[in-house]
Design a protein around this motif. Structure first.
Motif, mmCIF file in Angstrom:
data_model
loop_
_atom_site.group_PDB
_atom_site.id
_atom_site.type_symbol
_atom_site.label_atom_id
_atom_site.label_comp_id
_atom_site.label_asym_id
_atom_site.label_seq_id
_atom_site.Cartn_x
_atom_site.Cartn_y
_atom_site.Cartn_z
ATOM 1 N N HIS A 66 5.787 -9.774 1.162
ATOM 2 C CA HIS A 66 5.578 -10.267 -0.203
ATOM 3 C C HIS A 66 4.158 -9.933 -0.659
ATOM 4 N N MET A 126 15.298 -12.266 8.901
ATOM 5 C CA MET A 126 15.103 -11.134 7.989
ATOM 6 C C MET A 126 13.614 -10.790 7.904
ATOM 7 N N SER A 127 13.281 -9.534 8.120
ATOM 8 C CA SER A 127 11.886 -9.123 8.012
ATOM 9 C C SER A 127 11.555 -8.899 6.542
ATOM 10 N N GLU A 128 10.400 -9.380 6.111
ATOM 11 C CA GLU A 128 10.068 -9.280 4.680
ATOM 12 C C GLU A 128 8.576 -9.188 4.446
ATOM 13 N N GLY A 169 12.823 -3.271 3.198
ATOM 14 C CA GLY A 169 11.746 -4.043 3.806
ATOM 15 C C GLY A 169 11.325 -3.466 5.148
ATOM 16 N N PRO A 217 9.829 -9.228 -3.518
ATOM 17 C CA PRO A 217 9.621 -9.011 -2.081
ATOM 18 C C PRO A 217 10.319 -7.734 -1.605
ATOM 19 N N ARG A 218 9.774 -7.152 -0.556
ATOM 20 C CA ARG A 218 10.442 -6.000 0.069
ATOM 21 C C ARG A 218 11.141 -6.523 1.320
ATOM 22 N N ASP A 219 12.470 -6.474 1.296
ATOM 23 C CA ASP A 219 13.218 -6.960 2.451
ATOM 24 C C ASP A 219 14.499 -6.146 2.618
ATOM 25 N N ARG A 252 11.328 -2.574 8.868
ATOM 26 C CA ARG A 252 12.426 -2.456 9.825
ATOM 27 C C ARG A 252 12.050 -1.440 10.898
#
Ligand SMILES: [Zn+2]
Length: 328
Positions: free
Chosen positions: A5, A1-3, A258, A252-254, A260
């Motif tokens: 913080h 998963m790309s994230e 997030g 967090p942005r995921d 992508r």
């Protein structure tokens, strides 16, 4: 998963941001590998482009700006141009054009700065441009204050951010064929936490290099190794580096919010490009090849315009695109 913080150091004039791209980055590489004309990137090129993509994500997330952030390197080595683009919603795309052989051990200078003519450009292109408004662009060379060639992209960008924002910045970047990741630590403007958008003042310039809290945190951040940044999850990295500091964490942005992969190319845009070539040039290509075929370097999409499509591009009112009812 790309994230991604974001965090503040409680009570200190320092903020931080860490990004880890896996799915988003793997998709960029897979699309390139699927291009039968270019094939996959050589590992050193993938490493450079991955670091650029992680850096563009951090820089976009670090500013309040409605538009694309485009990080480009114009090289004088085998990599002629490398581009990473990040949108405010953290959609990303990246590509590089490579000519000739790339040695397996090539570093930044071997790829893009063989004759010290490589340069790096950072462009902020507003989403809604006012008439006559130009995108903002800053250009930095790939050598330091004493003319020494810089070996790391993070050094180039730290230099740029110090000059453009007058704020001390520490960047750690790393990428391989699975993950592209980066850590950014920045001193906050003296105006304080109320001013996260960061309009630095002349006093901020005086503070460069002199804030002890920033210097301590920067030293901790710089101790992060490439292997750690690529292999550890974000929680582990933050705990190991900053276990003695008090962090204030933001959500967090995921996932879909997030980082992508997404490409902004469209049939409309390609049609405008053909229109800007001019009728004569377009007819020449049609006469030679029977159709006009344009491939997107970022996503691999092929756009084809036959003689009828092309005639419509030049016959219709501007913005009317054959095969589409969309009017720009
Ligand atoms: Zn595309």
């Amino acid at each position: 998963m790309s994230e991604l913080h974001t965090f503040l150091f409680d009570g200190l004039p320092v903020r931080g941001m860490i990004v880890r791209l896996d799915g988003a980055w793997q998709e960029i590489l897979a699309r390139r590998a699927a291009n039968t004309q270019t094939g996959a990137y050589a590992p050193p090129v993938a490493e450079l482009l991955g670091e650029m993509t992680a850096a563009a994500t951090l820089m976009q997330a670090n500013i309040k700006f409605k538009g694309s952030l485009i990080l480009q390197i114009f090289g004088d080595g085998p990599v002629k141009v490398a581009v990473a683009e990040a949108q405010p919603d953290l959609s990303l795309r990246a590509t590089a054009s490579v000519v000739g052989e790339v040695s397996a051990t090539a570093g930044l200078a071997d790829l893009v700065n063989v004759g010290n003519k490589g340069r790096c450009a950072i462009t902020l292109d507003p989403k809604e441009r006012l008439p006559g408004q130009q995108p903002y662009q800053g250009v930095v060379p790939l050598f330091g204050d004493r003319g020494e060639r810089l070996g790391k992209l993070s050094d180039v960008l730290q230099h740029y951010m110090l000059q453009s924002e007058q704020l001390d910045t520490t960047l750690v970047l790393a990428a391989d064929e699975q993950v592209a990741a980066g850590l950014l630590i920045q001193r906050l403007p003296l105006a304080g936490e109320a001013n996260l958008a960061g309009s630095a003042t002349a006093r901020d310039e005086d503070e460069i290099g002199r804030n002890e809290d920033y210097n301590r945190i920067s030293t901790l951040a710089s101790s992060l190794t490439r292997a750690e940044l690529l292999s550890l999850d974000i929680e582990t990295i933050l705990r190991r580096l900053f276990w003695e500091e008090r962090l204030l964490r933001f959500a967090p942005r995921d996932g879909m919010l997030g980082p992508r992969f997404a490409c902004t190319c469209s049939r409309d845009r390609v049609a405008s490009m053909i229109r800007s070539l001019g009728r004569e040039e377009a007819d020449d290509i049609l006469a030679e090849q029977g159709r006009i075929e344009v491939g997107c370097d970022f996503c691999g999409q092929q756009y084809r315009f036959d003689a009828v499509d092309t005639a419509q591009i030049f016959a219709g009112p501007p913005g009317q695109v054959p095969g589409s009812s969309i009017v720009q």
